[in-house]
Design a protein around this motif. Structure first.
Motif, PDB file in Angstrom:
ATOM      1  N   LYS A 153     -17.892  13.728 -20.981  1.00  0.00           N
ATOM      2  CA  LYS A 153     -18.911  14.642 -21.516  1.00  0.00           C
ATOM      3  C   LYS A 153     -18.302  15.900 -22.105  1.00  0.00           C
ATOM      4  O   LYS A 153     -18.990  16.700 -22.717  1.00  0.00           O
ATOM      5  CB  LYS A 153     -19.869  15.041 -20.384  1.00  0.00           C
ATOM      6  N   ASN A 154     -17.022  16.105 -21.840  1.00  0.00           N
ATOM      7  CA  ASN A 154     -16.411  17.334 -22.301  1.00  0.00           C
ATOM      8  C   ASN A 154     -15.202  17.040 -23.184  1.00  0.00           C
ATOM      9  O   ASN A 154     -14.096  17.446 -22.913  1.00  0.00           O
ATOM     10  CB  ASN A 154     -15.998  18.193 -21.100  1.00  0.00           C
ATOM     11  N   GLN A 155     -15.446  16.287 -24.237  1.00  0.00           N
ATOM     12  CA  GLN A 155     -14.391  16.009 -25.193  1.00  0.00           C
ATOM     13  C   GLN A 155     -14.681  16.770 -26.473  1.00  0.00           C
ATOM     14  O   GLN A 155     -15.833  16.985 -26.825  1.00  0.00           O
ATOM     15  CB  GLN A 155     -14.298  14.509 -25.454  1.00  0.00           C
ATOM     16  N   TRP A 162     -10.051  13.140 -17.370  1.00  0.00           N
ATOM     17  CA  TRP A 162     -10.742  12.941 -18.627  1.00  0.00           C
ATOM     18  C   TRP A 162     -12.224  13.002 -18.334  1.00  0.00           C
ATOM     19  O   TRP A 162     -12.729  12.277 -17.498  1.00  0.00           O
ATOM     20  CB  TRP A 162     -10.373  11.565 -19.172  1.00  0.00           C
ATOM     21  N   ASP A 173     -17.416  -3.602 -14.889  1.00  0.00           N
ATOM     22  CA  ASP A 173     -17.525  -3.200 -16.271  1.00  0.00           C
ATOM     23  C   ASP A 173     -16.991  -1.788 -16.478  1.00  0.00           C
ATOM     24  O   ASP A 173     -16.473  -1.440 -17.509  1.00  0.00           O
ATOM     25  CB  ASP A 173     -19.027  -3.193 -16.602  1.00  0.00           C
ATOM     26  N   ALA A 174     -17.164  -0.976 -15.452  1.00  0.00           N
ATOM     27  CA  ALA A 174     -16.892   0.443 -15.615  1.00  0.00           C
ATOM     28  C   ALA A 174     -15.557   0.840 -14.999  1.00  0.00           C
ATOM     29  O   ALA A 174     -15.246   2.010 -14.894  1.00  0.00           O
ATOM     30  CB  ALA A 174     -18.015   1.252 -14.983  1.00  0.00           C
ATOM     31  N   ARG A 212      -8.600   1.737 -29.235  1.00  0.00           N
ATOM     32  CA  ARG A 212     -10.025   1.776 -28.891  1.00  0.00           C
ATOM     33  C   ARG A 212     -10.606   0.390 -28.708  1.00  0.00           C
ATOM     34  O   ARG A 212     -11.639   0.234 -28.069  1.00  0.00           O
ATOM     35  CB  ARG A 212     -10.798   2.496 -29.993  1.00  0.00           C
ATOM     36  N   ALA A 248     -13.804   2.945 -26.536  1.00  0.00           N
ATOM     37  CA  ALA A 248     -14.377   2.999 -27.883  1.00  0.00           C
ATOM     38  C   ALA A 248     -14.739   4.423 -28.291  1.00  0.00           C
ATOM     39  O   ALA A 248     -14.825   4.735 -29.463  1.00  0.00           O
ATOM     40  CB  ALA A 248     -15.601   2.090 -27.984  1.00  0.00           C
ATOM     41  N   LYS A 249     -14.960   5.273 -27.286  1.00  0.00           N
ATOM     42  CA  LYS A 249     -15.343   6.652 -27.594  1.00  0.00           C
ATOM     43  C   LYS A 249     -14.208   7.627 -27.382  1.00  0.00           C
ATOM     44  O   LYS A 249     -14.400   8.839 -27.498  1.00  0.00           O
ATOM     45  CB  LYS A 249     -16.514   7.068 -26.722  1.00  0.00           C
ATOM     46  N   LYS A 284     -14.323  -1.328 -23.613  1.00  0.00           N
ATOM     47  CA  LYS A 284     -15.540  -0.589 -23.968  1.00  0.00           C
ATOM     48  C   LYS A 284     -15.413   0.917 -23.786  1.00  0.00           C
ATOM     49  O   LYS A 284     -15.805   1.698 -24.635  1.00  0.00           O
ATOM     50  CB  LYS A 284     -16.676  -1.060 -23.070  1.00  0.00           C
ATOM     51  N   ALA A 285     -14.854   1.316 -22.634  1.00  0.00           N
ATOM     52  CA  ALA A 285     -14.789   2.748 -22.335  1.00  0.00           C
ATOM     53  C   ALA A 285     -13.844   3.480 -23.272  1.00  0.00           C
ATOM     54  O   ALA A 285     -13.883   4.692 -23.374  1.00  0.00           O
ATOM     55  CB  ALA A 285     -14.350   2.975 -20.881  1.00  0.00           C
ATOM     56  N   GLU A 321     -13.216   3.102 -17.079  1.00  0.00           N
ATOM     57  CA  GLU A 321     -13.732   4.456 -17.215  1.00  0.00           C
ATOM     58  C   GLU A 321     -13.468   5.258 -15.945  1.00  0.00           C
ATOM     59  O   GLU A 321     -13.076   6.415 -15.983  1.00  0.00           O
ATOM     60  CB  GLU A 321     -15.225   4.374 -17.494  1.00  0.00           C
ATOM     61  N   GLN A 322     -13.671   4.596 -14.810  1.00  0.00           N
ATOM     62  CA  GLN A 322     -13.431   5.236 -13.531  1.00  0.00           C
ATOM     63  C   GLN A 322     -11.980   5.688 -13.423  1.00  0.00           C
ATOM     64  O   GLN A 322     -11.685   6.819 -13.070  1.00  0.00           O
ATOM     65  CB  GLN A 322     -13.765   4.243 -12.403  1.00  0.00           C
TER      66      GLN A 322
END
Ligand SMILES: Nc1nc2c(ncn2[C@@H]2O[C@H](COP(=O)(O)OP(=O)(O)O)[C@@H](O)[C@H]2O)c(=O)[nH]1
Lengths: 426, 306
Positions: free
Chosen positions: B165-167, B162, B294-295, B141, B148-149, B145-146, B298-299
């Motif tokens: 919102k649906n974890q 992935w 930054d993202a 983690r 960490a959750k 940043k992405a 996550e993408q």
């Protein structure tokens, strides 16, 4: 973000804590401050933060950007889930669960709180004890977090006034007494200025207690796990049955993690559900025999007698057994957007055991605003209620208040496989 | 017994992290019918192998090792991978990006494009081929940043996607690895480890690593503040100034997108000393493809990246 942690001199283990507060109480700033002052933020991260702060027209680096997470949230400008951060002081490693403050996110706080040893509850010094504070504290208490720390933030905005701090402490104590919260510490802080977080600062001279970091450094991690009787849910059975190695031919190792208590070679244990008793022949950690093992260690147990044991069974100290229950009463937090439906098939996962469950009754729901228990016909997301379940197979449980590991269960929707509820055995 | 407990009531931080990771690996074994462990020859997956030994010996691993080979790996790493799997006596499955390209499921826009993001396709194909219901990986983690959750048991739909919102909520140490056919769970046993924890574990366990993790002379060019190794895949461009520096890699991955850092650290202790005072995060220093936005991680995760 990898932290340039200092190397541990004396390793004081690991502490998991959670921060909670209403939106804008300064949670993100506090976490940023902890990471910054313990030198856990790295140059490139700082650089990216500075760029973003500039873009948003801020003149100083906004420490709260550090805990900024996913795209969707950034668009909405709020945190919507639990994020984990890490730092180390040289003596201790910390895992922070960053739970959002928004009121509809009870479920996130419950999630973050489930594995926390300590909660920092933030209060804005200008606003004092709010309904939200009471909610967070109640949840922290319900989730069995051993240590609560109330951090009265933004002291700089009230002139660092001692009287403001003391009024808030008194208000909080009144509330805490009513809900039965016994052990609380109070600290006046300014997350923005960095007072009483890691450094004491100059302006809170009237306060002689520990800084926030002092408290974190000395808090006892997972005390319940070490005080409670020995509990060992079997995760996996190792039977190599290797014909080439006579030593391994009859090897039967029961693998799992000691959820509470401790165990030594020669100790008498009882295997549930069989109810058979035997003694510990050997305790192995990575193939190496040890005379004893303690809570939170993952080990392999070998027993004196040949007993048929499989995943989901529980090995416990003879004479101090958990209760075998096929009906459980529990506090249940509903986590799913789909409301609880008594007609649906649910599974309960408790330790390493999974069984079908049927809702028997909803006994009362906790009104998280008034903290009153009221009658309820159903449960929706973020509701917390006392319920009763009937189980297809028994579980071997302790009351959650006495043993978090053997008192906790999750509810899984058998149709979607989603985790929809968090339960705590009463 | 009580004196021993009073003297040492809790586990040291590495022991705690190790115990947690072993618990997670055994949950995978207990809950999943057909898991695999992703082994790249990189330091994080090398730790996973040691943890698996601690979790399952004297038995065999209840899963094969799986490597998704981009074809752009350093030879030292591939040789190490094969030797380590043989020493352990465990089954190693290798699936290559080249296979996917031959099948037409991966199409490179340019021949020298980074192959990193295309790994997801080959991974999904391997998951389908072997009907793996869970893949164990060494992601942490603190890397990004992405992440960490990210859950420890992270749910992916039938497209390997992935959805942040649906974890599934993850509480206590009660993991839910249930999945329908075709769905997949990614499991990250060292989620809670930092880079320094990994190095400390490597030192404590005396784990062997591929040689490129240690300082060695290598021709490089400086580009965008990072060092770009000069290799047949990444030759120097006109006007580049090629220098031979003492460098080491902090992650091993696709040659085209993994940058070394300048270092004189020849051993693990020296690396720990450097890591403890480092001023650049691991990915920031070494991933040429993460710099874009930054993202970006996550993408890519949404697209099925590990
Ligand atoms: N004056 C002052 N402002 C603070 C303090 N802590 C946080 N803030 C500010 O309060 C606002 C909300 O803080 P933030 O950390 O984002 O709150 P969160 O929503 O709880 O994460 C920001 O503008 C912070 O700069 C403090 O101690 N003093």
């Amino acid at each position: 973000m990898s932290a340039p942690e200092h190397l541990p001199d004396a390793d004081n283990g690991l502490l998991r804590f959670l921060t909670c507060g209403s939106v804008d109480d300064g949670k993100s700033t506090l976490i940023g401050r902890l990471l910054y002052d313990t030198k856990a933020i790295l140059a490139d991260t700082l650089h990216a933060m500075a760029r973003t702060s500039q873009k948003r027209g801020l003149d100083a680096v906004d420490l709260s950007l550090l805990t900024d997470g996913l795209q969707a949230e950034r668009e909405q400008g709020i945190t919507i889930d639990v994020a984990y951060r890490y730092f180390s002081t040289g003596t201790r490693k910390y895992i922070i669960a960053d739970a959002p403050g928004h009121e509809q996110y009870t479920r996130n706080m419950v999630t973050a709180a489930s594995s926390a040893d300590l909660a920092v509850i933030l209060i804005d010094a200008r606003r004092g004890v709010l309904t939200q504070t009471k909610r967070h504290s109640t949840i922290a208490h319900l989730m069995g977090i051993p240590h609560l720390v109330v951090a009265v933030n933004k002291m700089d905005l009230v002139g660092y006034e001692r009287a403001v701090f003391e009024k808030i402490c008194a208000d909080y104590r009144d509330f805490a007494a009513k809900v039965g919260i016994a052990d609380v510490c109070f600290i006046p802080i300014s997350a923005l200025a960095g007072d009483m977080i890691v450094d004491r600062g100059e302006r809170l001279g009237w306060y002689s207690g520990p800084t926030l970091l002092d408290l974190l450094e000395t808090a006892v991690g997972a005390p319940a796990a070490h005080g409670a009787p020995f509990r060992f849910p079997v995760q996996y059975v190792c039977r190599p049955q290797r014909a080439d190695d006579p030593l391994l031919h009859d090897y039967r190792g029961f693998m799992g993690r000691i959820e509470s208590g401790e165990i030594a070679v020669g100790d008498a244990v009882t295997v549930l559900p069989a109810g058979r008793t035997t003694r510990i022949k050997d305790i192995q950690v990575a193939g190496v025999s040890q005379p004893l093992a303690i809570a939170e260690q993952s080990v392999t147990l070998l027993l004196e007698d040949d007993i048929d044991i499989s995943r989901g069974d529980m090995i416990a100290r003879s004479g101090a057994l958990p209760q075998t229950r096929q009906a459980v009463r529990a506090n249940l937090c509903w986590l799913s957007e789909t409301p609880l439906d008594p007609r649906r098939r649910y599974l309960i996962r408790h330790t390493t055991r999974e069984t079908q469950a049927r809702l028997a009754s909803i006994d009362s729901r906790l009104d998280i605003a008034s903290l009153a228990h009221e009658a309820a016909a159903g449960l929706a997301m973020n509701d917390i209620a006392q319920v009763s379940f009937r189980l297809a197979q028994p579980i071997f449980a302790d009351a959650y208040a006495e043993n978090r590991a053997t008192g906790a269960f999750i509810v899984i929707d058998a149709a979607t496989n989603n985790t929809v509820g968090a339960g705590m055995v009463i | 017994m009580t004196t021993a407990l009073l003297a040492r009531p809790t586990l040291a931080h590495l022991d705690w992290l190790e115990a947690e990771a072993i618990h997670i690996l055994r949950e995978v074994a207990g809950q999943c019918a057909n898991p695999a462990l992703l082994f790249s020859g990189g330091k994080d997956s090398i730790c996973l192998l040691r943890l698996a030994e601690k979790a399952f010996r004297p038995g065999r691993f209840p899963f094969p090792l799986l490597h998704i080979d981009t074809g752009h790996n350093y030879d030292e790493v591939i040789a190490f991978r094969d030797r380590r799997a043989a020493e352990l006596g465990e089954r190693l499955i290798v699936r290559t990006l080249a296979d996917s390209m031959a099948r037409g499921s991966v199409v490179l826009r340019t021949p020298d494009e980074s192959r990193n993001k295309h790994q997801s396709v080959t991974l999904l194909e391997a998951i389908e081929e072997f009907e793996f219901d869970a893949c164990i990986g060494g992601a942490r983690r603190d890397e990004e940043k992405a992440r960490a959750k990210e859950r420890i048991f992270s749910f992916r739909d039938a497209f390997g996607q992935w959805d942040p919102k649906n974890q599934r909520p993850e509480l206590w140490d009660l993991y839910n690895a249930r999945a329908h056919r075709g769905e997949n769970i990614r499991v990250f046993p060292i989620s809670n480890w930092t880079e320094l924890d990994v190095w400390q574990y490597i030192e404590r366990e005396q784990l062997e690593l591929p040689s490129i993790y240690f300082a060695h002379p290598r021709p490089v060019v400086r580009r965008n503040g990072l060092l770009q190794p000069v290799t047949p895949l990444t030759p120097a461009r006109d006007g580049d100034r090629v220098e031979t520096l003492s460098v080491r890699f902090r992650t091993v991955g696709d040659i085209t997108c993994t940058a070394p850092v300048e270092s004189a650290a020849a051993g693990v202790a020296a690396i720990i000393a450097e890591t403890a005072t480092t001023t650049i995060t691991e990915r920031g220093a070494t991933r040429l493809d993460d710099q874009t936005s930054d993202a970006s991680m996550e993408q890519r995760k949404k697209e099925g990246y590990f």
